[in-house]
Design an enzyme around this catalytic site. Sequence first.
Site, PDB file in Angstrom:
ATOM      1  N   GLY A 128       0.794  -1.224   0.000  1.00 44.83           N
ATOM      2  CA  GLY A 128       0.000   0.000   0.000  1.00 44.83           C
ATOM      3  C   GLY A 128       0.824   1.270   0.000  1.00 44.83           C
ATOM      4  O   GLY A 128       0.471   2.248  -0.659  1.00 44.83           O
ATOM      5  N   SER A 156      -7.046  -9.132  -2.257  1.00 43.43           N
ATOM      6  CA  SER A 156      -7.292  -8.165  -1.171  1.00 43.43           C
ATOM      7  C   SER A 156      -6.297  -7.000  -1.179  1.00 43.43           C
ATOM      8  O   SER A 156      -6.445  -6.057  -0.405  1.00 43.43           O
ATOM      9  CB  SER A 156      -7.227  -8.870   0.188  1.00 43.43           C
ATOM     10  OG  SER A 156      -5.935  -9.407   0.393  1.00 43.43           O
ATOM     11  N   ARG A 160      -5.995  -0.947  -2.535  1.00 43.94           N
ATOM     12  CA  ARG A 160      -5.095   0.126  -2.066  1.00 43.94           C
ATOM     13  C   ARG A 160      -3.725   0.098  -2.720  1.00 43.94           C
ATOM     14  O   ARG A 160      -2.983   1.073  -2.622  1.00 43.94           O
ATOM     15  CB  ARG A 160      -4.937   0.040  -0.541  1.00 43.94           C
ATOM     16  CG  ARG A 160      -4.173  -1.185  -0.067  1.00 43.94           C
ATOM     17  CD  ARG A 160      -4.263  -1.334   1.448  1.00 43.94           C
ATOM     18  NE  ARG A 160      -3.409  -2.421   1.946  1.00 43.94           N
ATOM     19  CZ  ARG A 160      -3.675  -3.708   1.841  1.00 43.94           C
ATOM     20  NH1 ARG A 160      -4.781  -4.112   1.216  1.00 43.94           N
ATOM     21  NH2 ARG A 160      -2.855  -4.623   2.331  1.00 43.94           N
ATOM     22  N   ASN A 218       5.205  -4.527   9.058  1.00 45.91           N
ATOM     23  CA  ASN A 218       5.420  -5.193  10.345  1.00 45.91           C
ATOM     24  C   ASN A 218       6.638  -4.583  11.042  1.00 45.91           C
ATOM     25  O   ASN A 218       7.558  -4.074  10.404  1.00 45.91           O
ATOM     26  CB  ASN A 218       5.601  -6.692  10.152  1.00 45.91           C
ATOM     27  CG  ASN A 218       6.835  -7.011   9.347  1.00 45.91           C
ATOM     28  OD1 ASN A 218       7.918  -7.139   9.912  1.00 45.91           O
ATOM     29  ND2 ASN A 218       6.717  -7.117   8.025  1.00 45.91           N
ATOM     30  N   CYS A 272      -2.456  -4.090   8.536  1.00 45.95           N
ATOM     31  CA  CYS A 272      -3.683  -3.746   7.795  1.00 45.95           C
ATOM     32  C   CYS A 272      -4.669  -4.910   7.746  1.00 45.95           C
ATOM     33  O   CYS A 272      -5.883  -4.707   7.780  1.00 45.95           O
ATOM     34  CB  CYS A 272      -3.334  -3.307   6.372  1.00 45.95           C
ATOM     35  SG  CYS A 272      -2.468  -1.740   6.293  1.00 45.95           S
TER      36      CYS A 272
END
Lengths: 323, 81
Positions: A128, A156, A160, A218, A272
């Site tokens: 993203g 998924s 974005r 992360n 996210c």
Amino acid sequence: MRLDPKDLDLWIKGGHSFTAIDLRQKEQRDEMPIIGIDHIVADERNLPISDKDVVLICQYGLVTEGLIIEKGLSDAYSLSGGVESWNTFLLDKIDMSHWSRQIILEEIGVEGQRKLMNSRVGIVGMGGLGCPAAQALIGAGVMKLVIMDGDIVEQSNIHRQVLYGIDDIGSSKVDVAKQKLKKIYGAASIEIIDSYLEADNGASFFRNLDIVIDATDNNASRELIDHFSKEYNVPMIYGGLYRYEGQVSVLNVNGSCGYTDLFPDHGNSKNCSEAGVLGMLPGIIGNIQALEAVKIILGIRPNLIGKLMIYDGMNHKTETIEL
Amino acid sequence: MIKVKLKCFSQVKYALGTGEVILEIEIGATTAELEEMVRDRADGRLDGVGLSVAINQQYVKGDVVLHDGDEVVLIPPVQGG
């Protein structure tokens, strides 16, 4: 045979089919990537076979000339002057009006534009944040981008991660990103590393970078970026997301605050996929990261060195904290 | 008692259900005590979340005494990218 940069340029413009082979060692390739030529990397002891014209490339054109004579490669071409001459030729003939709208800004100008074009920016994570940051940097004229991600495109991601579409599902993110970024500015050098940042590949990634964009998802990766950023003195543009919010900071500039200084105890915060994120937020934060990268490269102030900016997309308020 | 303004972001905002709240604390109370109060109010929703602290837009380290009118941000790191 020798091939001058201007003749090679005519080949490229005329759609001439050829195989360009970079014979240099990794250190030279990292220090001075070839701009504007689709090429492969090979060792001179193990040259690939090609049914097209072959153009051998080294740093100054001397190694490849010698190799052609030594090995009797009468059908191969040596790029005269090597990468040094080619990149200079290409940068000199680039139509700077492409960036006219930003060159007129007094903080940038022609000199600043050339500085951007000669800078080398790394992006860790092509999700993203990485997608919009890369788009913006290529658009701004950064000609040497190194993008790293070991992930593939999933459905998924697409809401974005703006470089990817439905047809890209299952493909390597860095492969697709390179194709899309090349459409924005084909002459840019986009080096891809199809793996995640690890302790054992960080050194080769960070060497010769001017800036690194942290576009990971992360804390463990951010801590690794922070470690290498400090070790190689490469400023780190941190970005992070949570639902409708984002954080940006420029870290590790000549001993300024780093990620682990800012967050010595990160605990178990959510990414996210756990917390959720609205698709526009990475676009906003990724673009701010690219903006800060440009400002740091050009020495433009004020910037976010030694500051943490928190953006709230719900009420469009920002909070800037001095670190 | 003194009053401080807590500005809330990300996990803290969602845990407390507000972007901003005025808290009354004892004179001489510190950032660690404020954080403990906030964690109690969050009723477990901030368990395990590390928080850094800023007072009046300035990052602070360690346990710092708060003053009347201070603006405090408890900053959670955000992982998303």
